[in-house]
Design an enzyme around this catalytic site. Structure first.
Site, PDB file in Angstrom:
ATOM      1  N   SER A 139       0.864  -1.180   0.000  1.00 18.73           N
ATOM      2  CA  SER A 139       0.000   0.000   0.000  1.00 18.73           C
ATOM      3  C   SER A 139       0.896   1.224   0.000  1.00 18.73           C
ATOM      4  O   SER A 139       2.066   1.163   0.432  1.00 18.73           O
ATOM      5  CB  SER A 139      -0.875   0.004   1.261  1.00 18.73           C
ATOM      6  OG  SER A 139      -1.511   1.254   1.454  1.00 18.73           O
ATOM      7  N   TYR A 152      -3.010  -1.779  10.180  1.00 18.45           N
ATOM      8  CA  TYR A 152      -3.028  -1.946   8.719  1.00 18.45           C
ATOM      9  C   TYR A 152      -1.741  -1.392   8.115  1.00 18.45           C
ATOM     10  O   TYR A 152      -1.068  -2.066   7.313  1.00 18.45           O
ATOM     11  CB  TYR A 152      -4.234  -1.229   8.113  1.00 18.45           C
ATOM     12  CG  TYR A 152      -4.239  -1.234   6.603  1.00 18.45           C
ATOM     13  CD1 TYR A 152      -4.782  -2.305   5.897  1.00 18.45           C
ATOM     14  CD2 TYR A 152      -3.673  -0.183   5.864  1.00 18.45           C
ATOM     15  CE1 TYR A 152      -4.772  -2.321   4.507  1.00 18.45           C
ATOM     16  CE2 TYR A 152      -3.660  -0.197   4.486  1.00 18.45           C
ATOM     17  CZ  TYR A 152      -4.209  -1.270   3.809  1.00 18.45           C
ATOM     18  OH  TYR A 152      -4.186  -1.293   2.435  1.00 18.45           O
TER      19      TYR A 152
END
Length: 248
Positions: A139, A152
């Site tokens: 990400s 996350y």
């Protein structure tokens, strides 16, 4: 990736960027197997894309990964590309001193251990293929964390690091290792993402990503994510962090 001839497994392939990439690869001529926890969702994807296959596989469950991969290889022995896309992203509030450790465990199990366990299950097969690809999905938040989603962000940073080590160790083998690092994309990964004007449109993200895969990039970074992924190299990490999280 040779998209017209690859046999591709995509975890988390029932929704979001997983489904979009599955459909894009399917349209290019690849044999695509979408995997996930919900058979009804996977079946709907396959019904909408005749010729696509699906397999139930829960990346949070080590036994499900082992059994699912064994079954997929038996059914699709030409498998040569795996995209470890399944993931979750949830907001955490740490300021009160109370951590939701169940959420932490779930996020680590799916986002980090799921990819590592999937690699452990599938690499022995991929190493037998003349040419193969293992794709991790990190990400933009692997490079600059979002304070609202600390676990996350941490799992994606770990995936970024682990991918580099895996790539080095597999150098000289038939398996190529690619890191795919999305920005915020207009999907339902988190509430509000799909309607957020700052999220990259899913169709645009898929088209640009597919072009980078086909061009042979080891790091699939669309232009939209480079604000985050190149922050440290540009020397403006602090200002990017503040822009992402607000001044504190």
């Amino acid at each position: 990736m040779n998209t017209a001839h690859d046999t591709v497994l995509i975890t988390g392939g029932g929704t979001g960027i997983g489904r979009a990439m599955a459909e894009a690869l399917h349209a290019k001529g690849a044999k695509v197997i979408v995997a996930g926890r919900r058979e009804d969702v996977l079946a709907e994807v396959c019904a909408a894309n005749p010729g696509m296959a699906h397999a139930v596989l829960d990346v949070a469950d080590p036994a499900s990964i082992r059994a699912g991969v064994a079954r997929i290889i038996a059914d699709h022995p030409a498998l040569n590309t795996v995209i470890s896309n399944a993931g979750i992203m949830k907001v955490e509030t740490l300021s009160g001193g109370t951590l939701d450790l169940d959420l932490v465990d779930e996020t680590v199990a799916i986002n980090l251990l799921g990819t590592i366990r999937l690699a452990a299950a599938v690499l022995p097969h991929l190493l037998t293929r003349p040419s193969a690809t293992f794709v991790t999905v990190s990400s933009g938040l692997a490079f600059v964390p979002l304070a609202a989603t600390p676990t996350y962000s941490a799992t994606k940073a770990a995936i970024h690091s682990w991918t580099q080590a895996l790539r080095t160790q597999l150098a000289g083998t038939p398996v190529r290792v690619i890191e795919w690092a999305p920005p915020a994309v207009a999907t339902d990964l988190m509430p509000g993402h799909a309607d957020n004007p700052n999220s990259m449109p899913l169709a645009d993200f898929t088209t640009e990503s597919l072009a980078l895969f086909e061009a042979g990039h080891d790091d699939v970074l669309v232009e939209r994510v480079k604000f985050l992924s190149s922050a440290e190299a540009r020397g403006d990490y602090d200002s990017v962090y503040q822009a992402l999280n607000g001044a504190h």
